[in-house]
Design an enzyme around this catalytic site. Structure first.
Site, PDB file in Angstrom:
ATOM      1  N   HIS A 358       1.000  -1.098  -0.646  1.00  0.00           N
ATOM      2  CA  HIS A 358      -0.003  -0.348  -0.037  1.00  0.00           C
ATOM      3  C   HIS A 358       1.054   1.476  -0.138  1.00  0.00           C
ATOM      4  CE1 HIS A 358      -2.316   2.843   1.395  1.00  0.00           C
ATOM      5  NE2 HIS A 358      -3.926   2.236   1.482  1.00  0.00           N
ATOM      6  N   ASP A 435       3.324  -4.318   7.874  1.00  0.00           N
ATOM      7  CA  ASP A 435       1.394  -3.884   8.037  1.00  0.00           C
ATOM      8  C   ASP A 435       0.508  -4.875   7.914  1.00  0.00           C
ATOM      9  OD1 ASP A 435      -0.240  -3.101   7.352  1.00  0.00           O
ATOM     10  OD2 ASP A 435       0.231  -1.686   5.680  1.00  0.00           O
ATOM     11  N   GLN A 438      -4.542  -5.404   6.703  1.00  0.00           N
ATOM     12  CA  GLN A 438      -5.686  -6.213   6.476  1.00  0.00           C
ATOM     13  C   GLN A 438      -5.409  -6.975   6.460  1.00  0.00           C
ATOM     14  OE1 GLN A 438      -7.801  -5.858   3.689  1.00  0.00           O
ATOM     15  NE2 GLN A 438      -7.141  -3.374   3.715  1.00  0.00           N
ATOM     16  N   LYS A 461     -10.658  -1.291  10.269  1.00  0.00           N
ATOM     17  CA  LYS A 461     -10.705  -2.653   9.541  1.00  0.00           C
ATOM     18  C   LYS A 461     -10.743  -3.635  10.299  1.00  0.00           C
ATOM     19  CE  LYS A 461      -7.881  -0.540   5.725  1.00  0.00           C
ATOM     20  NZ  LYS A 461      -8.564   0.285   4.355  1.00  0.00           N
ATOM     21  N   CYS A 599      -5.079   2.804  -3.323  1.00  0.00           N
ATOM     22  CA  CYS A 599      -3.139   3.082  -3.073  1.00  0.00           C
ATOM     23  C   CYS A 599      -2.824   2.429  -3.186  1.00  0.00           C
ATOM     24  CB  CYS A 599      -4.261   3.307  -1.737  1.00  0.00           C
ATOM     25  SG  CYS A 599      -5.304   4.795  -1.231  1.00  0.00           S
TER      26      CYS A 599
END
Length: 638
Positions: A358, A435, A438, A461, A599
């Site tokens: 991202h 990260d 997600q 999220k 993104c």
């Protein structure tokens, strides 16, 4: 005593009736005749206690349960029950409210049908959902689970038995079983109704006046949650139809159609438990945290720090000091770049990212590289969207100081081999940031098993509020890192010549933080933990497989990202249509998807496209919604 006409020395029916009436008036049930005259009497508080099982009954007999405190938004009036009033349970206009019910009455958890103390010692205000849904909620635990866990054959009462009044005293078995069941939160998913936003008793009081709360101390070595959920909690079977009732927005109408929310990779919807928890905070706890010697400050501090504890357990971090509250994953990555990165990286050092990233995990490192003359290297992916580990190994070297990568691609859904990437980076002497924006909503995460130096995610999220997120960092590393913002709350001592900073987490939380939304994030974590992350991952995997097979049948479709290991993302392009046109056509049917570059322009360009249509799934989605999506795409091609 006279005998009957058959002259068999038996009493006549009239005498039997009279004796029965006398016995009824003299017996323990005699109070029933007096109840209607006692306005607001609480028939449930008269019984000595409510037992989960009638231990004097046969093992296979239906258990007697406490009456539900409320149904359909209100409570059934005890006087209405005793007077034999006819109540139409299917009539949504019927009011059952009785504000005089005792605050000490037991309540049922609609998610399990178990009798348990009311939330926070107070009678719940309402049950969201109709009578039919309540009955379904009382019969969720299969008999096999009951036999394995409790040694009984049957728990759930039949619908007609829900309002029976138990009179049996507590037995040893009842007492022990209640201790186990008290671990089950009354705000369990699917219970839409018994949760009014009030917090559970804080396990660990964090406020400096905690002695006034009378809360028990908890040992530091309290069991950490496993991948199956928090230790000691029984996870009910997964029922998407019940779960959907916890999400008010799923009843929204769009273009005259019921909303189908398939934009979960952008943001997830919020259950009523989260919405109510935030509302409760502003109604009853709103205050700045720490330091002030008043009650609301104590409540707010315990709620905020309690949320930090929930995040620690959710990620299986080693300490609450490793949990930093930030605005989201983007801010968390920027924090590491502009504090640790600026402090420790020098000209010629190398940062490795993957092709899947991202923009939030690219731009901060580019800014730092431009400032300090660093070099950025990129792990390539194959035509399915999988990272190429062999190529990654070739990129590692003595100048590698940081590897920063996503655990799940937001554009393709690819699940990366995170543990392997972390291990190889550490062997090269580099630090690693993962990260998890997600991943946290789709799979269990264990940062200690992963051994990441930093892990980041956003609250919105994972069914929590916007504007709140988390940076996990190893405690020693955080304490060695300079703060990136200065102000109140992060200092020990300030003079005009010198400032002494707190250790983590305080040193990275300057100023007044997003207190209410941190508390809301804690409620969201409670929610998914109650469901069980392994169950969520399993259900979403079934949805993903189902959707993938149907989408492949659409003429002219091209799926972007076909890695064997994927989470709930389905990116595609459709021949003859712009992605925004497909998104607009789906919107006419009430279907919300994301159309654009997400993104993540570098990875889309790797596949020769500038944008895709991206349906993305969550545990409240259904096969019927996928059917509607696919049928709409078929109609476009026709």
């Amino acid at each position: 005593m006279s005998t009957n006409i058959n002259n068999d020395n038996l009493p006549s029916p009239q005498e039997l009736e009279a004796l029965a009436n006398q016995l009824f008036k003299a017996g323990p049930g005699g109070f029933l005749s007096e109840l209607p005259s006692q306005k607001g009497a609480d028939i449930f508080s008269i019984a000595p206690d409510i037992s989960l099982f009638n231990t004097s009954a046969p093992v296979n007999a239906p258990a007697q349960q406490a009456p539900p405190s409320t149904i359909g938004g209100g409570g059934i009036s005890p006087s209405a029950v005793n007077q034999g009033n006819a109540v139409n349970l299917q009539d949504p206009q019927t009011s059952f409210a009785d504000p005089n019910l005792s605050s000490q009455s037991p309540s049922l958890s609609p998610a399990t049908g178990y009798s348990q103390p009311a939330f926070g010692g107070q009678l719940p205000v309402q049950l969201n959902g109709d009578y039919e849904s309540y009955l379904k909620k009382t019969d969720l635990i299969p008999d096999v689970l009951l036999r394995q866990n409790f040694g009984v054959e049957q728990l759930s009462a039949a619908p007609q038995d829900l309002f029976h009044l138990p009179y049996q005293q507590d037995q040893h078995f009842d007492t022990e079983l209640k201790k186990v069941l008290e671990q089950i939160s009354t705000s369990a998913p699917g219970s839409s109704g018994i949760f009014n936003g009030a917090p559970t008793t804080t396990a660990v009081p964090f406020y400096f006046l905690n002695d006034t709360h009378g809360l028990p101390a908890v040992k530091a070595d309290k069991a950490q949650p496993s991948k199956a959920g928090i230790s000691g909690i029984i996870t009910p079977p997964f029922d998407v139809n019940i779960i959907r009732r916890d999400f008010p927005i799923l009843q929204e109408q769009v273009n005259g159609k019921q909303l189908v929310w398939l934009d979960n990779a952008a943001t997830t919807q919020k259950p009523k438990q989260v919405i109510d928890r935030i509302s409760y905070f502003y109604k009853h706890e709103n205050s700045n945290i720490h330091r002030a010697a008043h009650e609301l400050a104590a409540r707010a501090t315990d709620a905020y720090e309690g949320a930090r504890k929930k995040v620690q357990q959710f990620l299986n971090a080693g300490s609450i000091n490793e949990i930093i509250f930030v605005r989201g994953a983007t801010e968390a990555i920027n924090l590491v770049a502009k504090s640790w990165g600026d402090q420790n990286l020098n000209a010629g050092d190398e940062i490795i990212v993957s092709h899947l990233e991202h923009h939030a995990n690219i731009v901060p490192w580019q800014q730092l590289a431009a400032k300090k003359s660093l070099k950025i290297k990129v792990i390539p992916v194959d035509d399915d969207g999988q990272v190429l580990i062999d190529e990654y190994v070739k990129l590692l070297g003595p100048r590698t100081k940081l590897v920063s990568f996503t655990q799940v691609s937001n554009a393709l859904g690819t699940v990366t081999p995170a543990a392997q990437i972390v291990q190889l980076a550490h062997l090269a002497g580099a630090k690693v940031l993962v990260d998890g924006a997600q991943s946290v909503s789709h799979m269990p995460v264990d940062v200690r098993a992963l051994d990441a130096d930093w892990f980041v995610f956003s609250g919105h999220k994972v069914f929590g509020p916007t504007g709140i997120g988390v940076l996990y960092g190893k405690e020693y590393l955080l304490n060695e890192t300079q703060p990136w913002q200065g102000g109140g709350n992060m200092i020990k001592d300030v003079t005009f010549e010198h400032t002494q900073y707190h250790d983590a987490p305080g040193r990275f939380e300057a100023g007044t933080g997003n207190i209410a939304d941190a508390v809301g994030l804690g409620a969201a974590i409670d929610y998914v933990t109650r469901l069980g992350m392994p169950l969520i991952a399993q259900y979403e995997h079934y949805l993903l497989v189902y959707a993938t097979q149907l989408l492949k049948e659409v003429k002219g479709i091209r799926l972007i990202g076909t890695a064997p290991e994927k989470a709930s993302v389905l990116s595609f392009v459709l021949d003859g249509y712009k992605t925004e046109d497909v998104g607009a056509a789906l919107n006419q049917q009430g279907i919300a998807v994301r159309s654009g570059h997400h993104c993540a322009q570098p990875i889309l360009r790797r596949f020769g496209v500038e944008s895709t249509v991206r349906p993305s799934l969550a545990f409240y989605n259904t096969c019927a919604e996928i059917d509607l999506l696919v049928n709409t795409l078929h109609s476009l091609k026709r």
